[in-house]
Design an enzyme around this catalytic site. Structure first.
Site, PDB file in Angstrom:
ATOM      1  N   ASP A 142       0.817  -1.212   0.000  1.00  0.00           N
ATOM      2  CA  ASP A 142       0.000   0.000   0.000  1.00  0.00           C
ATOM      3  C   ASP A 142       0.852   1.264   0.000  1.00  0.00           C
ATOM      4  O   ASP A 142       2.075   1.216   0.170  1.00  0.00           O
ATOM      5  CB  ASP A 142      -0.913   0.024   1.233  1.00  0.00           C
ATOM      6  CG  ASP A 142      -1.936  -1.092   1.226  1.00  0.00           C
ATOM      7  OD1 ASP A 142      -2.319  -1.515   0.120  1.00  0.00           O
ATOM      8  OD2 ASP A 142      -2.340  -1.531   2.319  1.00  0.00           O
ATOM      9  N   TYR A 159       5.689 -10.092   6.974  1.00  0.00           N
ATOM     10  CA  TYR A 159       5.691  -8.646   7.188  1.00  0.00           C
ATOM     11  C   TYR A 159       6.223  -8.346   8.583  1.00  0.00           C
ATOM     12  O   TYR A 159       6.101  -9.167   9.500  1.00  0.00           O
ATOM     13  CB  TYR A 159       4.276  -8.072   7.079  1.00  0.00           C
ATOM     14  CG  TYR A 159       3.779  -7.859   5.673  1.00  0.00           C
ATOM     15  CD1 TYR A 159       3.950  -6.628   5.035  1.00  0.00           C
ATOM     16  CD2 TYR A 159       3.133  -8.879   4.981  1.00  0.00           C
ATOM     17  CE1 TYR A 159       3.485  -6.430   3.742  1.00  0.00           C
ATOM     18  CE2 TYR A 159       2.667  -8.688   3.683  1.00  0.00           C
ATOM     19  CZ  TYR A 159       2.845  -7.459   3.076  1.00  0.00           C
ATOM     20  OH  TYR A 159       2.386  -7.264   1.798  1.00  0.00           O
TER      21      TYR A 159
END
Length: 246
Positions: A52, A111
């Site tokens: 993002d 992540y």
């Protein structure tokens, strides 16, 4: 035509995400422009996933097809000569089978999220980190993180705009650890919904900061109600660390 896999790293601070957008700077856009300068023809890249706006990558995987006679080491140097000034770097290039796809062949993704949890820090130490003033209890956070392990419906932590048919995802690892002034959250999953990791982090931190019970987090997860999730954590502290393949 040869298929090339590239391991890349980037600082996503100035970009509007990975996926190309006509009027905004993106990671995909910059890489495709660099490839076009070298190839003299348009080259489309494919990625393991789309980060993002504001999210970084330590090791993202992309592929592209190119039909020029150039050694991989020279191609890497040529690309980095263009991309490094734009906070993008090619770490490695190698040839792949034509059947390989960086997204569909990926097995797991990792992540990490950096939380600055100290009042004694220099201004630049808050860059690429989310500052939390209250001293956090890692034991409490890890008890919440354990709830994530396994296969769950993550509707609660999905973005309203996420169009995934299934909201079920398998989480293999989720843990917090102390690293100097930072607390690092690491999570490995089969894949992730749009803004899922940041929504999870924001909810766990809010529960910890407000001294709510750990069971509150499990109740929120099982509710499958997006309205019960707390504030989504900022993007600047999130990193795509690694993509796993067989």
């Amino acid at each position: 035509m040869k298929k090339i896999l590239a391991e890349i790293t980037y600082d996503g601070s100035i970009y509007h995400g990975f996926q190309i957008q006509p009027t905004k700077p993106t990671i995909q856009g910059e890489i495709e422009k660099a490839l076009m300068k070298i190839n003299k023809k348009k080259v489309k890249i494919h990625s393991s996933g789309r980060t993002d706006k504001g999210v970084h990558a330590k090791k993202q995987i992309i592929t592209f097809d190119i039909n020029i006679n150039i050694q991989l080491n020279n191609l890497k140097k040529a690309l980095n000569a263009i991309l490094l000034k734009n906070s993008i770097k090619i770490l490695k290039l190698k040839y792949m089978k034509n059947s390989f796809h960086p997204r569909f062949n990926a097995q797991k993704r990792k992540y990490s999220y950096r939380i600055l949890n100290s009042n004694n820090y220099y201004p630049w130490e808050g860059y690429q980190a989310h500052y939390v003033n209250k001293k956090l209890n890692i034991s409490n956070l890890n008890q919440m993180a354990k709830i994530l392990i396994g296969n769950h419906d993550f509707t609660t932590f999905s973005c309203i705009k996420d169009k995934s048919k299934s909201k079920f995802r398998h989480i293999y690892l989720a843990k917090f650890k102390k690293r100097g002034k930072y607390i690092i959250f690491e999570i490995i999953g089969s894949s992730f919904l749009w803004k899922m990791v940041r929504s999870i982090i924001g909810t766990m931190l809010d529960i910890e900061i407000k001294n709510e019970s750990i069971s509150t987090f499990e109740t929120i997860l099982k509710s499958k109600n997006r309205n019960l999730a707390r504030t989504t954590a900022p993007a600047n502290a999130l990193f795509l660390d690694k993509v796993y393949y067989e």
